[in-house]
Design a protein around this motif. Structure first.
Motif, PDB file in Angstrom:
ATOM      1  N   ASP A  11       9.873   0.064  10.055  1.00 41.28           N
ATOM      2  CA  ASP A  11      10.859   0.186   8.978  1.00 41.28           C
ATOM      3  C   ASP A  11      10.124   0.113   7.632  1.00 41.28           C
ATOM      4  OD1 ASP A  11      12.912  -0.040   7.193  1.00 41.28           O
ATOM      5  OD2 ASP A  11      13.704  -1.932   7.984  1.00 41.28           O
ATOM      6  N   PRO A  12      10.274   1.134   6.774  1.00 38.62           N
ATOM      7  CA  PRO A  12       9.552   1.082   5.486  1.00 38.62           C
ATOM      8  C   PRO A  12      10.119   0.052   4.504  1.00 38.62           C
ATOM      9  CG  PRO A  12      10.914   3.069   5.615  1.00 38.62           C
ATOM     10  CD  PRO A  12      11.025   2.399   6.958  1.00 38.62           C
ATOM     11  N   ALA A  13      11.370  -0.396   4.706  1.00 35.95           N
ATOM     12  CA  ALA A  13      12.044  -1.218   3.683  1.00 35.95           C
ATOM     13  C   ALA A  13      11.268  -2.484   3.303  1.00 35.95           C
ATOM     14  CB  ALA A  13      13.463  -1.558   4.143  1.00 35.95           C
ATOM     15  N   PRO A  14      10.842  -3.322   4.265  1.00 37.68           N
ATOM     16  CA  PRO A  14      10.123  -4.538   3.839  1.00 37.68           C
ATOM     17  C   PRO A  14       8.786  -4.233   3.185  1.00 37.68           C
ATOM     18  CG  PRO A  14      10.182  -4.366   6.251  1.00 37.68           C
ATOM     19  CD  PRO A  14      11.064  -3.286   5.715  1.00 37.68           C
ATOM     20  N   TRP A  15       8.155  -3.118   3.566  1.00 35.00           N
ATOM     21  CA  TRP A  15       6.889  -2.734   2.943  1.00 35.00           C
ATOM     22  C   TRP A  15       7.130  -2.309   1.499  1.00 35.00           C
ATOM     23  CZ3 TRP A  15       2.394  -3.677   5.318  1.00 35.00           C
ATOM     24  CH2 TRP A  15       2.430  -3.890   6.702  1.00 35.00           C
ATOM     25  N   ARG A  16       8.195  -1.514   1.295  1.00 34.05           N
ATOM     26  CA  ARG A  16       8.528  -1.062  -0.061  1.00 34.05           C
ATOM     27  C   ARG A  16       8.771  -2.266  -0.960  1.00 34.05           C
ATOM     28  NH1 ARG A  16      13.130   1.169   0.918  1.00 34.05           N
ATOM     29  NH2 ARG A  16      12.571   3.347   1.223  1.00 34.05           N
ATOM     30  N   GLU A  17       9.565  -3.195  -0.449  1.00 33.06           N
ATOM     31  CA  GLU A  17       9.930  -4.395  -1.206  1.00 33.06           C
ATOM     32  C   GLU A  17       8.674  -5.203  -1.581  1.00 33.06           C
ATOM     33  OE1 GLU A  17      12.857  -5.608  -2.148  1.00 33.06           O
ATOM     34  OE2 GLU A  17      12.167  -7.636  -2.704  1.00 33.06           O
ATOM     35  N   ALA A  18       7.834  -5.465  -0.593  1.00 31.03           N
ATOM     36  CA  ALA A  18       6.647  -6.300  -0.832  1.00 31.03           C
ATOM     37  C   ALA A  18       5.667  -5.610  -1.778  1.00 31.03           C
ATOM     38  CB  ALA A  18       5.967  -6.615   0.495  1.00 31.03           C
ATOM     39  N   LEU A  19       5.447  -4.313  -1.592  1.00 33.03           N
ATOM     40  CA  LEU A  19       4.451  -3.617  -2.420  1.00 33.03           C
ATOM     41  C   LEU A  19       4.955  -3.417  -3.845  1.00 33.03           C
ATOM     42  CD1 LEU A  19       3.062  -3.255   0.337  1.00 33.03           C
ATOM     43  CD2 LEU A  19       2.435  -0.952  -0.354  1.00 33.03           C
ATOM     44  N   ARG A  20       6.260  -3.130  -3.976  1.00 35.74           N
ATOM     45  CA  ARG A  20       6.799  -2.952  -5.342  1.00 35.74           C
ATOM     46  C   ARG A  20       6.794  -4.264  -6.114  1.00 35.74           C
ATOM     47  NH1 ARG A  20      11.958   1.064  -4.561  1.00 35.74           N
ATOM     48  NH2 ARG A  20      10.789   3.005  -4.491  1.00 35.74           N
ATOM     49  N   THR A  21       7.026  -5.369  -5.412  1.00 39.37           N
ATOM     50  CA  THR A  21       7.036  -6.676  -6.081  1.00 39.37           C
ATOM     51  C   THR A  21       5.636  -7.034  -6.575  1.00 39.37           C
ATOM     52  OG1 THR A  21       8.839  -7.357  -4.652  1.00 39.37           O
ATOM     53  CG2 THR A  21       7.658  -9.129  -5.772  1.00 39.37           C
ATOM     54  N   ALA A  22       4.639  -6.813  -5.705  1.00 38.00           N
ATOM     55  CA  ALA A  22       3.269  -7.233  -6.052  1.00 38.00           C
ATOM     56  C   ALA A  22       2.557  -6.226  -6.956  1.00 38.00           C
ATOM     57  CB  ALA A  22       2.460  -7.428  -4.769  1.00 38.00           C
ATOM     58  N   LEU A  23       2.945  -4.954  -6.846  1.00 35.62           N
ATOM     59  CA  LEU A  23       2.240  -3.894  -7.591  1.00 35.62           C
ATOM     60  C   LEU A  23       3.280  -3.084  -8.361  1.00 35.62           C
ATOM     61  CD1 LEU A  23       0.128  -2.744  -4.494  1.00 35.62           C
ATOM     62  CD2 LEU A  23      -0.749  -4.120  -6.391  1.00 35.62           C
ATOM     63  N   PRO A  24       3.746  -3.577  -9.518  1.00 37.19           N
ATOM     64  CA  PRO A  24       4.849  -2.921 -10.223  1.00 37.19           C
ATOM     65  C   PRO A  24       4.595  -1.444 -10.538  1.00 37.19           C
ATOM     66  CG  PRO A  24       4.362  -5.068 -11.198  1.00 37.19           C
ATOM     67  CD  PRO A  24       3.294  -4.804 -10.189  1.00 37.19           C
ATOM     68  N   GLY A  25       3.348  -1.031 -10.640  1.00 42.67           N
ATOM     69  CA  GLY A  25       3.066   0.372 -10.990  1.00 42.67           C
ATOM     70  C   GLY A  25       3.084   1.320  -9.801  1.00 42.67           C
ATOM     71  N   ILE A  26       3.385   0.815  -8.606  1.00 37.05           N
ATOM     72  CA  ILE A  26       3.253   1.677  -7.425  1.00 37.05           C
ATOM     73  C   ILE A  26       4.428   2.650  -7.309  1.00 37.05           C
ATOM     74  CG2 ILE A  26       4.449   0.191  -5.732  1.00 37.05           C
ATOM     75  CD1 ILE A  26       2.098   0.870  -3.797  1.00 37.05           C
ATOM     76  N   ASP A  27       4.135   3.877  -6.907  1.00 33.17           N
ATOM     77  CA  ASP A  27       5.166   4.870  -6.608  1.00 33.17           C
ATOM     78  C   ASP A  27       5.195   4.952  -5.069  1.00 33.17           C
ATOM     79  OD1 ASP A  27       6.884   6.982  -6.407  1.00 33.17           O
ATOM     80  OD2 ASP A  27       5.588   8.438  -7.442  1.00 33.17           O
ATOM     81  N   PHE A  28       6.060   4.150  -4.441  1.00 34.21           N
ATOM     82  CA  PHE A  28       6.096   4.019  -2.979  1.00 34.21           C
ATOM     83  C   PHE A  28       7.007   5.101  -2.416  1.00 34.21           C
ATOM     84  CE2 PHE A  28       7.556   2.533   1.091  1.00 34.21           C
ATOM     85  CZ  PHE A  28       6.543   1.756   1.624  1.00 34.21           C
ATOM     86  N   ARG A  29       6.459   6.015  -1.655  1.00 29.54           N
ATOM     87  CA  ARG A  29       7.240   7.115  -1.082  1.00 29.54           C
ATOM     88  C   ARG A  29       7.263   7.002   0.431  1.00 29.54           C
ATOM     89  NH1 ARG A  29       8.654  11.358  -4.556  1.00 29.54           N
ATOM     90  NH2 ARG A  29       8.117  10.695  -6.665  1.00 29.54           N
ATOM     91  N   VAL A  30       8.387   7.427   1.009  1.00 30.79           N
ATOM     92  CA  VAL A  30       8.489   7.461   2.464  1.00 30.79           C
ATOM     93  C   VAL A  30       8.545   8.925   2.885  1.00 30.79           C
ATOM     94  CG1 VAL A  30       9.839   6.757   4.478  1.00 30.79           C
ATOM     95  CG2 VAL A  30       9.702   5.253   2.471  1.00 30.79           C
ATOM     96  N   TRP A  31       7.610   9.306   3.759  1.00 33.17           N
ATOM     97  CA  TRP A  31       7.579  10.675   4.255  1.00 33.17           C
ATOM     98  C   TRP A  31       8.952  11.063   4.808  1.00 33.17           C
ATOM     99  CZ3 TRP A  31       4.806  14.959   4.203  1.00 33.17           C
ATOM    100  CH2 TRP A  31       5.062  15.942   5.177  1.00 33.17           C
ATOM    101  N   PRO A  32       9.501  12.261   4.467  1.00 31.98           N
ATOM    102  CA  PRO A  32       8.844  13.402   3.816  1.00 31.98           C
ATOM    103  C   PRO A  32       9.090  13.471   2.306  1.00 31.98           C
ATOM    104  CG  PRO A  32      10.882  14.132   4.841  1.00 31.98           C
ATOM    105  CD  PRO A  32      10.779  12.655   5.104  1.00 31.98           C
ATOM    106  N   ASP A  33       9.653  12.417   1.686  1.00 25.60           N
ATOM    107  CA  ASP A  33       9.941  12.457   0.254  1.00 25.60           C
ATOM    108  C   ASP A  33       8.688  12.105  -0.548  1.00 25.60           C
ATOM    109  OD1 ASP A  33      10.998  12.261  -2.284  1.00 25.60           O
ATOM    110  OD2 ASP A  33      11.729  10.213  -1.968  1.00 25.60           O
ATOM    111  N   VAL A  34       7.738  13.048  -0.651  1.00 21.66           N
ATOM    112  CA  VAL A  34       6.470  12.720  -1.316  1.00 21.66           C
ATOM    113  C   VAL A  34       6.367  13.266  -2.730  1.00 21.66           C
ATOM    114  CG1 VAL A  34       5.146  12.525   0.797  1.00 21.66           C
ATOM    115  CG2 VAL A  34       5.243  14.709  -0.343  1.00 21.66           C
ATOM    116  N   GLY A  35       7.309  14.127  -3.156  1.00 18.57           N
ATOM    117  CA  GLY A  35       7.144  14.760  -4.463  1.00 18.57           C
ATOM    118  C   GLY A  35       5.932  15.680  -4.423  1.00 18.57           C
ATOM    119  N   ASP A  36       5.127  15.620  -5.509  1.00 25.14           N
ATOM    120  CA  ASP A  36       3.931  16.475  -5.558  1.00 25.14           C
ATOM    121  C   ASP A  36       2.820  15.848  -4.702  1.00 25.14           C
ATOM    122  OD1 ASP A  36       1.748  17.999  -6.121  1.00 25.14           O
ATOM    123  OD2 ASP A  36       1.867  17.782  -8.319  1.00 25.14           O
ATOM    124  N   PRO A  37       2.398  16.504  -3.634  1.00 25.36           N
ATOM    125  CA  PRO A  37       1.370  15.902  -2.773  1.00 25.36           C
ATOM    126  C   PRO A  37       0.032  15.716  -3.483  1.00 25.36           C
ATOM    127  CG  PRO A  37       1.986  18.104  -1.973  1.00 25.36           C
ATOM    128  CD  PRO A  37       2.867  17.804  -3.142  1.00 25.36           C
TER     129      PRO A  37
END
Ligand code: NAP
Ligand code: GLV
Length: 309
Positions: A11-37
């Motif tokens: 499940d990406p949800a807990p990873w998104r939460e933990a990484l966004r909290t610790a690294l405010p500048g992160i653009d966390f994407r879940v495949w296939p929503d990657v934007g510009d590769p």
């Protein structure tokens, strides 16, 4: 900093939460929503399809959600030169040691035979050796194998271990390489596999290796199915060279319907659950590695591609 998460089982949800909290500048994407590769710097993955990483031209590192990176390294299109990190323990050491200890005790205390006696309604005590008479052989004494070996030592089992290069661990009799293989096998009533799957270890648990164990030995495989030549294992079980096997991993997963392991009376099947990566215990390691990578420092758990682990 853009990171793409890919896993069909996590499940990406807990990873998104933990990484966004610790690294405010992160653009966390879940495949296939990657934007510009072209903006993707990191991937956090478990078993992406072959060729999947080719679409990210600016990739700085691949972070594995698992301890084993065999599935990644088998991809012929994996970008060359991009560092790969793997999970180092991350809460899995304890889980793997529990599974191994359970498997060893299950066979040592003759639980499969008691289960068969119960099905027949028979009250029949069986002789059981002391733990000190039931030596365990641990294949691979790395981050996970060493923790299991230490738990088994604490439980009173004599423990042997076999590695690629010579190792030492208190209470454990260590063997290495081809020279140490025969003595290691001959002294192990139950073999517990903690090896990484590499070109050197694929198919290692074959007829000749199983024949080197004492007659009536057991196998607990919680590393990778690719280590085992399944037909050789079935033959050893059928002719009594092996008395039982507890298998968590298989050449093909999920284990195909109708596979002989499902119904074999001396095989216990579990669905690759010996240890699971839990974001709670593992996200800190990913966060630390992203910080190190951004600072140009060496990340933890850097895979040596030439060794395969
Ligand atoms: P690790 O720290 O890299 O340890 C690997 C060990 O295997 C080392 O002791 C290494 O020897 C030994 N080894 C490697 N190649 C060998 C060879 N050709 N001959 C003899 N020994 C060899 O790995 P880990 O973190 O403990 O993880 C082990 C494996 O567990 C993973 O690769 C994964 O496949 C599996 N796993 C399974 C599950 C599950 O749920 N079933 C969960 C997590 C992990 P040296 O010490 O000489 O380098
Ligand atoms: C699971 O099998 C892992 O390698 O982490």
């Amino acid at each position: 900093m853009k990171l793409v998460f890919f896993s069909e089982t996590d499940d990406p949800a807990p990873w998104r939460e933990a990484l966004r909290t610790a690294l405010p500048g992160i653009d966390f994407r879940v495949w296939p929503d990657v934007g510009d590769p072209a903006d993707v710097r990191y991937t956090l993955v478990w078993k992406p399809p072959a060729g999947w990483h080719r679409r990210f031209p600016a990739l700085r590192a691949i972070l594995s959600l698992g301890a084993g990176v065999d599935a990644l390294l088998e991809d012929p299109d994996l970008p060359a030169g991009v560092p790969i990190t793997r999970m180092v323990d991350a809460g899995m050491g304890r889980q793997m040691a529990e599974y191994a200890a359970h498997g060893v005790m299950h066979f040592h205390r003759r639980m499969p035979e008691y289960a068969a006696l119960q099905r027949e309604g028979r009250w029949q005590p069986l002789e059981c050796p002391a733990a000190t008479e039931f030596p365990v052989g641990v294949l691979g004494l790395g981050v996970l194998g060493a923790q299991a070996a230490q738990m088994l030592v604490a439980m009173g089992y004599p423990v042997n271990a076999w590695t690629r290069t010579p190792r030492t661990l208190p209470g454990v009799t260590c063997y290495a390489g081809d020279a140490g293989r025969a003595a290691f096998l001959a002294g192990s009533r139950v073999l517990v596999n903690f090896l990484p799957l590499t070109p050197d270890t694929r198919g290692l648990i074959d007829r000749s290796l199983l024949a080197g164990l004492p007659r009536g030995a057991y196998l607990v495989n919680l590393a990778r199915g690719g280590h085992v030549v399944e037909d050789d294992l079935l033959a050893a079980l059928d002719d009594g060279q092996l008395a039982g096997a507890m298998l968590d991993v298989f050449g093909s997963e999920p284990l195909p319907v109708g596979h002989r392991f499902w119904r074999h009376p001396r095989v216990i099947v579990t669905p690759h659950i010996a240890a699971v990566t839990m974001a709670e215990g593992a996200a800190d390691q990913v966060i630390e590695n992203l910080k190190r990578l951004e600072a140009g420092d060496t990340p933890r758990g850097l895979v040596d591609r030439s060794r395969g682990y």
